[in-house]
Design an enzyme around this catalytic site. Structure first.
Site, PDB file in Angstrom:
ATOM      1  N   GLY A   1       1.038  -1.967  -6.997  1.00 43.71           N
ATOM      2  CA  GLY A   1       0.560  -2.286  -8.337  1.00 43.71           C
ATOM      3  C   GLY A   1       0.864  -3.722  -8.743  1.00 43.71           C
TER       4      GLY A   1
ATOM      5  N   GLY B   1       0.385   3.028 -12.240  1.00 45.86           N
ATOM      6  CA  GLY B   1       1.460   2.652 -11.330  1.00 45.86           C
ATOM      7  C   GLY B   1       1.645   1.145 -11.270  1.00 45.86           C
ATOM      8  CG  LEU B   2       3.566  -2.764 -12.807  1.00 44.60           C
ATOM      9  CD1 LEU B   2       2.280  -3.448 -12.385  1.00 44.60           C
ATOM     10  CD2 LEU B   2       3.880  -3.116 -14.260  1.00 44.60           C
TER      11      LEU B   2
ATOM     12  CB  THR C   1       5.331  -1.998  -3.479  1.00 50.68           C
ATOM     13  OG1 THR C   1       6.600  -1.353  -3.556  1.00 50.68           O
ATOM     14  CG2 THR C   1       5.420  -3.131  -2.488  1.00 50.68           C
TER      15      THR C   1
ATOM     16  N   GLY D   1      -3.573  -0.555   5.403  1.00 47.14           N
ATOM     17  CA  GLY D   1      -3.314  -1.616   4.418  1.00 47.14           C
ATOM     18  C   GLY D   1      -4.386  -2.679   4.294  1.00 47.14           C
TER      19      GLY D   1
ATOM     20  CG  ASP E   1       2.046   7.187   6.885  1.00 45.95           C
ATOM     21  OD1 ASP E   1       1.891   7.140   5.648  1.00 45.95           O
ATOM     22  OD2 ASP E   1       1.658   6.288   7.653  1.00 45.95           O
TER      23      ASP E   1
ATOM     24  CB  VAL F   1      -6.923   3.956   6.543  1.00 42.98           C
ATOM     25  CG1 VAL F   1      -6.723   3.860   8.054  1.00 42.98           C
ATOM     26  CG2 VAL F   1      -7.184   5.392   6.133  1.00 42.98           C
TER      27      VAL F   1
ATOM     28  CE  LYS G   1      -1.210   5.044   6.575  1.00 46.32           C
ATOM     29  NZ  LYS G   1      -0.018   4.306   7.085  1.00 46.32           N
TER      30      LYS G   1
ATOM     31  CB  VAL H   1     -18.023  -9.759 -10.440  1.00 55.46           C
ATOM     32  CG1 VAL H   1     -18.509  -8.554 -11.196  1.00 55.46           C
ATOM     33  CG2 VAL H   1     -17.220  -9.343  -9.229  1.00 55.46           C
TER      34      VAL H   1
END
Lengths: 433, 433
Positions: A16, A11-12, A14, A135, A202, A133, A206, A34
């Site tokens: 992505g 997916g690309l 919003t 954002g 929605d 959940v 959540k 990392v």
């Protein structure tokens, strides 16, 4: 040079695009944490030639999901394509191929979270879903790690930005629901078909995810009682303001002893409650723990970059685990069997607005119904209605069981003096349980 | 049965008692997460025979620190005794003995955090200190993990409960500082010697810890500019209310490019700012990240059980790492060399309250001083003072550099028409940078 960690993106849109931007812009910080760079190796898109809000090498794009989930060089699959059944199959295949998965998909996690987490664990893979959940608010990680030692007894969430935007504007400008919804759609805060948001679905997804994690119990979406905001009127908002309350669409997950209730519904909060001042499209999750008491986590509930922050922070967690060789080993299965409260175990205060015939003894007949069920009043307002034979009665009850409340509601509707029960909402206390 | 993890406790005061209670009451959840039980093996106390608010076997108590830090069976040392130099030696010895350390000690971490973290890392030990900042709020973990992918540019904290309690009461009841301080002392919210709280030192220690972690830079306590709340008057609070501001003691850590500033000072926030409604003894940390935007973390900043929640959650993290065999391997050294902003690079709006002689041209002389430095006004109030030859002028400036502001301040004091610059505070914007 150290071998980079390879990511495949499904997916690309919003979110992505946000993921691509953050991986690019914050490469320094990511590598520092990392110990090796991270690169995007393949991106699944629907249309290879679409204009995009982000610069990306055209040869990274593919329309064949197998080029992502079957690529032996890809370590982590990030799913930001949405959808349920097909996406579930892709992620199950990815996990069985030994890929770690990061997803922002609340629909999927609410419906198939248990299955996906089990398969991840069987394959020693990480499966993280912080972005699903609230954002940009790191709430799942706070429940699991930050409050690891505590026993969480209550969570209340404003977890849908669209409805919070609508209710904020309705309260502030006294505007009717339809008008504000149209404005929200024009601004891009609400979708053309707003059903899933305004009917509370929605938020329910959540809350199922939050309850599962916070109570360590396999809560299903079907266990969440849901009521949306479409029937809220300006009158209701005026009365709630007058009584010192703010109306919000609140997801409540409450544990008493070993039983839980989970619901989403328009709720009156005292103005002094920390959630009452969470406005516009912002989200917040209020968490009550036995030891810690009240905490609240506030931030953007949606948007390209905020949501992508949560996704890439999950990616960092996966990469740290890869470095340590401990992927899939921190997952904890639910500790408790699911036990839901029955309607006689769910307690709350209620706001009711009732139109009655303006005749002697009308109010007494109404109070008698409440008294039969042992429910008394905390607040009462009675006003004649302009240009009408009716009077308007608004009451806020003391705590009543959901069972009593539903019986009262039915009896009121059957009373001869009652013309109509115009509205009724749950009322929450001021931060205490 | 699996061998339990053994904990040694240094200190059994307010927080120590909370730790004992949580380990006892939440043993089920702890074991479920970690896969083995946890037990307290030894507790360092000053007085073996003192009455305590928590039940504990008398034979676990000792007055000899070596019985804790040299016991080969003890895996984790929890330090909740406070103090600096002696405590530092104990913890260094514990780390060198291969014990993981959890501490709630902000004074120690602000002064010797870098040293202790280095020694921990050399000995492959964990050193966690979530409880040292903002008690029960899991803010350090949120910065490190939850916002791992983002670039944090600003943190603003209400990180001292005592001063927030005092300012809240002063604002609400119009009561003078001394009176509210006495009330806070009577309620146990302020200590008999309140200096460290009311002069902002306690908050400064926490901001040094936050800035070090959030900016990945070795910020020292000496780098934090500090001003306390002792000079705030009822007049200042009245004017700030009138202008739409709330006065809070705010710790600010701000990064511009690669340079930072860290300060603690009484600050005027617009009433609409999320921090403005954080009242009483509550704490909150507002975090601005480049990608995530605004987030806020709210909760209890002190207290036995809230602080102990953070300590035991750190203990859970240590235990999970023990199970995976990865202790001491997740620590990340600071990424950037320290670079502090100079006074000409620190920008802010300012509130000034000035008493001037009530004569023609007085105001013009004052504005001329600001104009010389290119600083203009956002808000102006001028009022005659009762029973006086003086007038009171209150201005809020547009953004000025700290250097300009300090020069202006000095010039104002030297002006013949100025009787006194009564007060001056930093003013923050409404959530944006």
């Amino acid at each position: 040079m150290v071998k980079p960690i390879s990511v495949g993106l499904l997916g690309l849109g919003t979110v992505g695009s946000g993921v691509v931007k953050i991986i690019e812009n914050h490469q320094d910080k990511l590598s520092h944490q990392v110990g090796c760079p991270v690169k995007i190796k393949k991106v699944l898109v629907r249309d290879l030639y679409k204009e995009r809000g982000v610069k990306i090498d055209a040869h990274l794009l593919t329309t064949d999901v197998n080029e992502v989930i079957n690529d032996p060089e890809i370590d982590v699959v990030i799913e930001v394509m949405g959808g349920i059944e097909e996406t579930r199959r892709h992620l199950l295949n990815a996990l069985r191929n030994g890929k770690h998965v990061v997803t922002a998909n609340k629909d999927l996690m609410a419906l198939y979270g248990s299955e996906l987490l089990t398969v991840a664990s069987e394959n020693h893979c990480d499966l993280f879903y912080e972005a699903s959940v609230a954002g940009g608010i790191p709430i799942l990680r706070s429940l699991v790690d930050g409050l690891a030692s505590d026993r969480i007894t209550k969570m209340m969430g404003i977890v849908n930005g669209t409805t919070n935007f609508i209710l904020t504007k309705m309260c502030k400008y006294g505007a009717p629901y339809e008008e504000v919804l149209a404005e929200a759609q024009a601004l891009g805060y609400a979708e053309a078909d707003p059903t899933s948001d305004v009917e509370g679905l929605d938020a329910a997804r959540k809350m199922a995810i939050l309850a599962r994690l916070g109570f360590s119990m396999n809560i299903d979406l079907d266990d969440v009682q849901v009521k949306g905001i479409t029937e809220i009127t300006e009158e209701d908002l005026n009365y709630s303001k007058r009584l010192g309350y703010t109306m919000k669409l609140i997801g409540i997950a409450h544990r008493d002893g070993d039983k839980v209730e989970v619901s989403v519904q328009p709720t009156l909060l005292p103005d002094s409650h920390p959630l009452a001042s969470v406005n516009d499209e912002f989200n917040a999750v209020y968490v009550y723990g036995e030891a810690v008491g009240e905490t609240m986590f506030y931030g953007p509930g949606a948007g390209s970059l905020p949501t992508a922050t949560a996704v890439v922070s999950d990616l960092v967690a996966v990469m740290k685990n890869m470095r340590l060789g401990v992927n899939g080993r921190n997952a904890v299965a639910p500790q408790y069997a699911k036990r839901l409260k029955s309607p006689c175990e769910i307690f709350s205060k209620y706001f009711l607005r009732i139109h009655v015939k303006d005749q002697v003894g009308a109010f007494a007949k109404i109070t008698a119904v409440f008294a039969e069920h042992g429910v008394s009043f905390e607040k009462i307002l009675q006003l004649p209605l302009k240009n009408s034979e009716l009077a308007e009665i608004v009451v806020v009850t003391h705590k009543a069981s959901l069972q009593d409340y539903e019986e009262i509601f039915q009896k009121l509707r059957d009373l001869e003096v009652v013309q109509e029960v115009k509205s009724s909402y749950r009322v929450e206390g001021d931060g205490q349980l």
